[in-house]
Design an enzyme around this catalytic site. Structure first.
Site, PDB file in Angstrom:
ATOM      1  N   ALA A   1       4.074   4.709   5.713  1.00  0.00           N
ATOM      2  CA  ALA A   1       5.463   5.516   5.549  1.00  0.00           C
ATOM      3  C   ALA A   1       5.560   6.711   5.809  1.00  0.00           C
ATOM      4  O   ALA A   1       4.569   7.486   6.097  1.00  0.00           O
ATOM      5  CB  ALA A   1       5.568   5.306   4.040  1.00  0.00           C
TER       6      ALA A   1
ATOM      7  N   GLY B   1       1.997   1.407   4.517  1.00  0.00           N
ATOM      8  CA  GLY B   1       3.156   0.235   4.815  1.00  0.00           C
ATOM      9  C   GLY B   1       2.952  -0.311   6.175  1.00  0.00           C
ATOM     10  O   GLY B   1       3.489  -1.678   6.400  1.00  0.00           O
TER      11      GLY B   1
ATOM     12  N   GLU C   1       0.726  -3.134   5.433  1.00  0.00           N
ATOM     13  CA  GLU C   1       1.606  -4.160   4.608  1.00  0.00           C
ATOM     14  C   GLU C   1       2.459  -4.872   5.646  1.00  0.00           C
ATOM     15  O   GLU C   1       2.898  -6.192   5.311  1.00  0.00           O
ATOM     16  CB  GLU C   1       2.433  -3.429   3.494  1.00  0.00           C
ATOM     17  CG  GLU C   1       1.359  -2.721   2.344  1.00  0.00           C
ATOM     18  CD  GLU C   1       2.092  -2.071   1.661  1.00  0.00           C
ATOM     19  OE1 GLU C   1       2.324  -2.329   0.319  1.00  0.00           O
ATOM     20  OE2 GLU C   1       2.715  -0.841   1.754  1.00  0.00           O
TER      21      GLU C   1
ATOM     22  N   GLU D   1      -2.781   4.978  -0.168  1.00  0.00           N
ATOM     23  CA  GLU D   1      -1.785   5.357  -1.064  1.00  0.00           C
ATOM     24  C   GLU D   1      -2.505   6.243  -2.281  1.00  0.00           C
ATOM     25  O   GLU D   1      -1.857   6.982  -2.879  1.00  0.00           O
ATOM     26  CB  GLU D   1      -1.046   4.323  -1.476  1.00  0.00           C
ATOM     27  CG  GLU D   1       0.061   3.492  -0.539  1.00  0.00           C
ATOM     28  CD  GLU D   1      -0.722   2.693   0.329  1.00  0.00           C
ATOM     29  OE1 GLU D   1       0.201   1.980   1.214  1.00  0.00           O
ATOM     30  OE2 GLU D   1      -2.006   2.251   0.258  1.00  0.00           O
TER      31      GLU D   1
END
Length: 258
Positions: free
Chosen positions: A65, A109, A112, A132
């Site tokens: 992200a 992300g 993911e 994270e």
């Protein structure tokens, strides 16, 4: 739409490229919104049968992200930013096959998003991780749920509780990716696979994907019954009649998606 997402076509395959190479293709709100818009258009485009997702440049698929968007956000702000539909969930439920073409860093992300695709093909140079924890956070794009289903509980916990990166070969051994290829063959091999899929009935591709995806949410007894229902449903299609006739007549089938 902005140029955060580049769209190309090769036959019945759509290629969506996240175009922020200066940011290692990090996901921000604009990228997510533009990707959703492209997927919405592709879903209703009968000429497209398979989708390939990749990142611009030679370094990164998606390096996570855009952390700059996190600064100063309250829990309420973040909840609003994670409102549905979310790109991870839309990708995971997309009716057409989606292949992640992973050309470099696949982190946070980005990892993911790759896990929400149906198949992952990685360059030998690709690197994977869920870092994270280094930010005092946990994965928020479905990683805590999708990764254990792909690689097992212990491997998922090891990645998430250390934040360590792993290479493409280890990712393949764990089951995080299905195939690792030489870096300069990534595009050709990915598109070769995508085009082989796209050669079949688009309707049958959707039914087959739905049946396999159901195995992740249903007990096996219910899943087998669901498979039976979908198999019988396929008998109502024109493509089933065409496929059987083409086989018996020893000719190539002409799929109509009906």
């Amino acid at each position: 739409m902005t140029e955060t997402i580049l769209k190309a076509r090769e036959g019945a395959v759509a290629i969506l490229t996240i175009n922020r190479p200066d940011k290692l293709n990090a996901l921000n709100d604009q990228v997510r919104d533009d990707m959703l818009a492209h997927l919405n258009a592709i879903e209703s485009d009968d000429e497209i049968r398979v989708v390939v997702i990749t990142g611009a440049g030679d370094k990164s698929f998606i390096a996570g992200a855009d952390i700059g968007e996190f600064a100063g956000r309250s829990p309420f702000d973040q909840r609003q930013a994670m409102r549905f539909p979310r790109i991870f969930d839309v990708m995971g439920q997309f009716p057409k096959p989606v292949i992640a073409m992973i050309n470099g860093f696949c982190l946070g992300g980005g990892c993911e998003l790759a896990m929400s695709c149906d198949i992952r093909i990685a360059s030998e140079k690709a690197r994977f991780g869920q870092p994270e924890i280094k930010l005092g956070l946990i994965p928020g794009g479905g990683g805590t749920q999708r990764m254990p289903r792909l690689v097992g509980l212990g491997n998922a916990l090891r990645m998430m509780l250390t934040g360590d990166m792993i290479g493409a070969d280890e990712a393949q051994r764990m089951g995080l990716v299905e195939q690792v290829v030489p870096h300069d063959e990534l595009r050709s091999q990915t598109l070769e696979l995508a085009n082989r899929m796209a050669a079949w009935s688009p309707l049958t591709l959707k039914i087959a994907k739905e049946a396999v995806r159901a195995s992740q949410r249903l007990p096996i007894e219910e899943g087998i019954l669901y498979e039976r229902d979908l198999f019988c449903l396929a008998f109502s299609t024109e493509d089933k009649a065409e496929g059987v006739a083409a086989f018996l007549e020893k000719r190539k089938a002409s799929w109509q998606g009906k």
